[in-house]
Motif scaffolding. Structure first.
Motif, PDB file in Angstrom:
ATOM      1  N   ASN A 118       0.809  -1.216   0.153  1.00 54.92           N
ATOM      2  CA  ASN A 118       0.208   0.219   0.032  1.00 54.92           C
ATOM      3  C   ASN A 118       0.873   1.093   0.084  1.00 54.92           C
ATOM      4  OD1 ASN A 118      -2.547  -1.438   0.201  1.00 54.92           O
ATOM      5  ND2 ASN A 118      -1.830  -1.931   2.263  1.00 54.92           N
ATOM      6  N   PHE A 119       0.576   2.186  -1.011  1.00 51.99           N
ATOM      7  CA  PHE A 119       1.339   3.325  -0.886  1.00 51.99           C
ATOM      8  C   PHE A 119       0.592   4.671  -1.104  1.00 51.99           C
ATOM      9  CE2 PHE A 119       3.559   0.120  -3.896  1.00 51.99           C
ATOM     10  CZ  PHE A 119       4.745  -0.071  -3.175  1.00 51.99           C
ATOM     11  N   LYS A 120       1.000   5.923  -0.583  1.00 49.01           N
ATOM     12  CA  LYS A 120       0.224   6.965  -0.758  1.00 49.01           C
ATOM     13  C   LYS A 120       1.408   7.937  -1.258  1.00 49.01           C
ATOM     14  CE  LYS A 120      -2.680   8.405   2.335  1.00 49.01           C
ATOM     15  NZ  LYS A 120      -3.614   8.941   3.409  1.00 49.01           N
ATOM     16  N   ILE A 121       0.884   8.298  -2.429  1.00 49.04           N
ATOM     17  CA  ILE A 121       1.608   9.150  -3.328  1.00 49.04           C
ATOM     18  C   ILE A 121       1.045  10.493  -3.482  1.00 49.04           C
ATOM     19  CG2 ILE A 121       3.014   9.709  -5.440  1.00 49.04           C
ATOM     20  CD1 ILE A 121       3.124   6.596  -5.612  1.00 49.04           C
ATOM     21  N   THR A 128      -1.407  -2.181  -4.218  1.00 46.24           N
ATOM     22  CA  THR A 128      -0.719  -2.973  -5.431  1.00 46.24           C
ATOM     23  C   THR A 128      -0.643  -4.294  -4.790  1.00 46.24           C
ATOM     24  OG1 THR A 128       1.393  -2.511  -4.485  1.00 46.24           O
ATOM     25  CG2 THR A 128       0.146  -0.909  -5.896  1.00 46.24           C
ATOM     26  N   GLU A 129      -0.596  -5.243  -5.814  1.00 49.91           N
ATOM     27  CA  GLU A 129      -0.202  -6.539  -5.663  1.00 49.91           C
ATOM     28  C   GLU A 129       0.690  -7.020  -6.544  1.00 49.91           C
ATOM     29  OE1 GLU A 129      -2.750 -10.948  -5.022  1.00 49.91           O
ATOM     30  OE2 GLU A 129      -3.902  -9.065  -5.412  1.00 49.91           O
ATOM     31  N   VAL A 130       1.800  -7.564  -6.274  1.00 46.07           N
ATOM     32  CA  VAL A 130       2.669  -8.113  -7.268  1.00 46.07           C
ATOM     33  C   VAL A 130       2.031  -9.774  -7.498  1.00 46.07           C
ATOM     34  CG1 VAL A 130       4.950  -9.101  -7.726  1.00 46.07           C
ATOM     35  CG2 VAL A 130       4.380  -6.838  -6.602  1.00 46.07           C
ATOM     36  N   LEU A 131       1.506  -9.999  -8.955  1.00 48.16           N
ATOM     37  CA  LEU A 131       1.086 -11.305  -9.220  1.00 48.16           C
ATOM     38  C   LEU A 131       2.012 -12.309  -9.572  1.00 48.16           C
ATOM     39  CD1 LEU A 131      -2.339  -9.842 -10.964  1.00 48.16           C
ATOM     40  CD2 LEU A 131      -1.975 -10.629  -8.671  1.00 48.16           C
ATOM     41  N   GLU A 132       2.834 -11.853 -10.542  1.00 49.31           N
ATOM     42  CA  GLU A 132       3.923 -12.675 -11.179  1.00 49.31           C
ATOM     43  C   GLU A 132       5.372 -11.834 -11.331  1.00 49.31           C
ATOM     44  OE1 GLU A 132       2.742 -15.254 -14.369  1.00 49.31           O
ATOM     45  OE2 GLU A 132       0.617 -14.858 -13.713  1.00 49.31           O
ATOM     46  N   ILE A 133       6.271 -12.586 -11.092  1.00 50.60           N
ATOM     47  CA  ILE A 133       7.378 -11.979 -11.579  1.00 50.60           C
ATOM     48  C   ILE A 133       8.177 -13.133 -12.449  1.00 50.60           C
ATOM     49  CG2 ILE A 133       9.845 -11.023 -11.032  1.00 50.60           C
ATOM     50  CD1 ILE A 133       8.495  -9.982  -8.647  1.00 50.60           C
ATOM     51  N   VAL A 149      -2.712  -2.698  -9.873  1.00 56.03           N
ATOM     52  CA  VAL A 149      -2.592  -1.345  -8.945  1.00 56.03           C
ATOM     53  C   VAL A 149      -4.062  -0.790  -8.876  1.00 56.03           C
ATOM     54  CG1 VAL A 149      -1.900   0.962  -8.864  1.00 56.03           C
ATOM     55  CG2 VAL A 149      -0.341  -0.813 -10.039  1.00 56.03           C
ATOM     56  N   ASN A 150      -4.885  -0.649  -7.814  1.00 60.13           N
ATOM     57  CA  ASN A 150      -6.179  -0.345  -7.420  1.00 60.13           C
ATOM     58  C   ASN A 150      -6.868  -1.052  -8.464  1.00 60.13           C
ATOM     59  OD1 ASN A 150      -5.407   1.428  -5.644  1.00 60.13           O
ATOM     60  ND2 ASN A 150      -5.486   3.210  -6.998  1.00 60.13           N
ATOM     61  N   GLY A 151      -6.903  -2.147  -8.501  1.00 58.75           N
ATOM     62  CA  GLY A 151      -7.679  -3.105  -9.048  1.00 58.75           C
ATOM     63  C   GLY A 151      -7.452  -3.361 -10.664  1.00 58.75           C
ATOM     64  N   VAL A 152      -6.297  -2.743 -11.186  1.00 52.73           N
ATOM     65  CA  VAL A 152      -6.260  -2.655 -12.689  1.00 52.73           C
ATOM     66  C   VAL A 152      -4.883  -3.487 -12.891  1.00 52.73           C
ATOM     67  CG1 VAL A 152      -5.603  -1.485 -14.810  1.00 52.73           C
ATOM     68  CG2 VAL A 152      -7.335  -0.706 -13.259  1.00 52.73           C
ATOM     69  N   VAL A 153      -4.855  -4.679 -13.760  1.00 58.49           N
ATOM     70  CA  VAL A 153      -3.747  -5.429 -14.011  1.00 58.49           C
ATOM     71  C   VAL A 153      -2.814  -4.953 -14.956  1.00 58.49           C
ATOM     72  CG1 VAL A 153      -3.061  -7.748 -14.550  1.00 58.49           C
ATOM     73  CG2 VAL A 153      -4.965  -7.461 -13.111  1.00 58.49           C
TER      74      VAL A 153
END
Length: 149
Positions: free
Chosen positions: A5-8, A15-20, A29-33
């Protein structure tokens, strides 16, 4: 995988890192992949079993409802019928006008950002009560674009 979670500049980003996979990653990021390319030569990625689709940097994979805000020209309190710009850019095209009935997920406008066209979609069904930005206008992240009543 990992959530952050970021505040800019006062705006919250979940945010969620799904795969690397090497220098390619898939993040939400906020529900958008997004499929992103990691541009850090010192980055060492963990081993991941599923490969990420190639090759785009920060291109949305699937449409999602834009982040919501209050019916004003800039940032405000979130509301389900208020469409907020998810990123800075320029309005390329308006697909609706005030008084139009819209359905959830319907494209309201096209926003150009980083040389990419982004569909801004209705977060809910209703009637367009106010259009705050017109074709050619520059917008900042968090600006209220359209209000749906």
């Amino acid at each position: 995988m990992n959530t952050f979670n970021f505040k800019i500049n006062g705006t919250q980003y979940d945010t969620e890192v799904l795969e690397i996979n090497g220098k390619d990653a898939q993040i939400k990021v906020n529900g958008v992949v997004y499929n992103v390319e990691i541009d850090d030569t010192k980055f060492k990625s963990p081993v991941v079993s599923k490969p990420v689709a190639r090759p785009v940097a920060a291109q949305p994979v699937a449409s999602a409802a834009p982040v919501a805000s209050a019916p004003q020209q800039s940032r405000g309190v979130a509301g389900p019928g208020n469409v907020q710009s998810p990123l800075p850019g320029t309005v390329l095209d308006l697909k609706v006008k005030e008084g139009d009935a819209v359905q959830a997920g319907q494209c309201l406008m096209i926003l150009e950002a980083m040389k990419m066209e982004n569909n801004i979609e209705a977060p809910c069904a209703g009637t367009v009560t106010k259009i705050n930005k017109q074709k050619g206008d520059s917008v900042m992240e968090g600006d209220t674009l359209i209000v749906i009543g």
